[in-house]
Design a protein around this motif. Structure first.
Motif, mmCIF file in Angstrom:
data_model
loop_
_atom_site.group_PDB
_atom_site.id
_atom_site.type_symbol
_atom_site.label_atom_id
_atom_site.label_comp_id
_atom_site.label_asym_id
_atom_site.label_seq_id
_atom_site.Cartn_x
_atom_site.Cartn_y
_atom_site.Cartn_z
ATOM 1 N N VAL A 121 44.610 43.674 45.442
ATOM 2 C CA VAL A 121 44.203 44.465 44.287
ATOM 3 C C VAL A 121 42.936 43.868 43.683
ATOM 4 N N TYR A 122 42.003 44.752 43.296
ATOM 5 C CA TYR A 122 40.717 44.352 42.751
ATOM 6 C C TYR A 122 40.419 45.206 41.521
ATOM 7 N N CYS A 123 39.550 44.699 40.644
ATOM 8 C CA CYS A 123 38.987 45.578 39.625
ATOM 9 C C CYS A 123 37.951 46.444 40.346
ATOM 10 N N LYS A 124 37.578 47.565 39.763
ATOM 11 C CA LYS A 124 36.673 48.487 40.447
ATOM 12 C C LYS A 124 35.307 47.867 40.708
ATOM 13 N N ALA A 125 34.847 47.006 39.804
ATOM 14 C CA ALA A 125 33.531 46.382 39.990
ATOM 15 C C ALA A 125 33.531 45.456 41.210
ATOM 16 N N CYS A 126 34.537 44.591 41.331
ATOM 17 C CA CYS A 126 34.601 43.669 42.469
ATOM 18 C C CYS A 126 34.859 44.418 43.771
ATOM 19 N N TYR A 127 35.679 45.447 43.728
ATOM 20 C CA TYR A 127 35.940 46.255 44.913
ATOM 21 C C TYR A 127 34.640 46.902 45.395
ATOM 22 N N GLY A 128 33.861 47.441 44.459
ATOM 23 C CA GLY A 128 32.587 48.060 44.822
ATOM 24 C C GLY A 128 31.617 47.071 45.417
ATOM 25 N N LEU B 81 46.293 40.924 38.587
ATOM 26 C CA LEU B 81 44.925 40.486 38.314
ATOM 27 C C LEU B 81 44.036 40.787 39.509
ATOM 28 N N CYS B 82 42.753 40.920 39.259
ATOM 29 C CA CYS B 82 41.776 41.110 40.327
ATOM 30 C C CYS B 82 41.776 39.882 41.226
ATOM 31 N N MET B 83 41.737 40.105 42.540
ATOM 32 C CA MET B 83 41.752 39.010 43.516
ATOM 33 C C MET B 83 40.490 38.150 43.445
ATOM 34 N N VAL B 84 39.382 38.693 42.914
ATOM 35 C CA VAL B 84 38.116 37.959 42.888
ATOM 36 C C VAL B 84 37.850 37.336 41.519
ATOM 37 N N CYS B 85 37.788 38.183 40.480
ATOM 38 C CA CYS B 85 37.361 37.672 39.168
ATOM 39 C C CYS B 85 38.523 37.314 38.248
ATOM 40 N N GLY B 86 39.749 37.732 38.584
ATOM 41 C CA GLY B 86 40.911 37.367 37.788
ATOM 42 C C GLY B 86 41.122 38.192 36.534
ATOM 43 N N LYS B 87 40.412 39.323 36.373
ATOM 44 C CA LYS B 87 40.602 40.160 35.189
ATOM 45 C C LYS B 87 41.943 40.872 35.253
ATOM 46 N N ASN B 88 42.560 41.088 34.076
ATOM 47 C CA ASN B 88 43.789 41.880 34.009
ATOM 48 C C ASN B 88 43.470 43.306 34.432
ATOM 49 N N LEU B 89 44.389 43.910 35.174
ATOM 50 C CA LEU B 89 44.187 45.260 35.674
ATOM 51 C C LEU B 89 45.160 46.223 35.022
ATOM 52 N N ASP B 90 44.799 47.505 35.058
ATOM 53 C CA ASP B 90 45.713 48.572 34.657
ATOM 54 C C ASP B 90 45.460 49.755 35.571
#
Length: 193
Positions: free
Chosen positions: A55-62, A35-44
């Motif tokens: 690990v982050y989703c691309k939106a939170c990483y950006g 999961l994203c470290m910030v928003c908790g969304k499932n990642l792939d």
């Protein structure tokens, strides 16, 4: 592979068995821990971004590590008031605005009077709200409307007479040709006495 059946999860440090394993950046994760470290969304594999074992989703990483400033928004519209506090980003507060105390404005402002006046309300019209119609500057909202019905106008939908602006329908009713055969719209037979 350590004893106990599998690798350790990069998030919870428990054993990850083959059926639930997700590999990322040389580490194993449970599917439910990936999961994203910030928003908790499932990642792939298409949405993950890695930074220093996190690990982050691309939106939170950006938002957290990407470029900052005007023109670096992402997504539809990109107008966001999010300043990134949830990501641990802190901002300096700017000094309060102090208006000028100069009683003598520039010669240019004295000569030209600053800005155009709206013929409907008489107030100053600034560039951000300015629309030109009938040779005058109007406020886009509230003033650039038909004098009869109040409908909002655009430069292509207005007609003017004596400095006043009208929609094409009202202009035709009040100032257009009158008589048999000059009706407006389908079946424009109107009985008047």
């Amino acid at each position: 592979m350590p004893l106990g059946g599998g690798n350790k999860c990069g998030r919870c440090s428990k054993t990850v068995y083959f059926a639930e394993e997700v590999l990322c950046d040389g580490r194993s994760f449970h599917r439910s821990c990936f999961l994203c470290m910030v928003c908790g969304k499932n990642l792939d594999s298409t949405t993950v971004a890695v930074h220093m074992d996190e690990v982050y989703c691309k939106a939170c990483y950006g938002k957290k590590y990407g470029p900052k400033g005007y023109g670096y928004g992402q997504g539809a519209g990109t107008l966001s008031m999010d300043k990134g506090e949830s990501l641990g980003i802190t901002h300096e507060t700017p000094a309060p605005h102090r208006p000028t105390t100069n009683p003598n404005p520039s010669k240019l402002a004295q000569k030209f009077g600053g800005s155009d006046k709206c013929p409907r309300c008489g107030k100053a019209v600034y560039a951000a709200e300015k629309v030109i119609g009938a040779g005058n500057a109007w406020h886009k909202t509230g003033c650039f409307t038909c004098a009869t019905c109040g409908k909002s106008l655009e430069s292509t939908t207005l007609a003017d007479k004596d400095g006043e602006i009208y929609c094409k329908g009202c202009y035709g009713k009040h100032f257009g040709p009158k008589g048999f055969g000059y009706g407006l719209g389908a079946g424009a037979l109107a009985h008047t006495q």
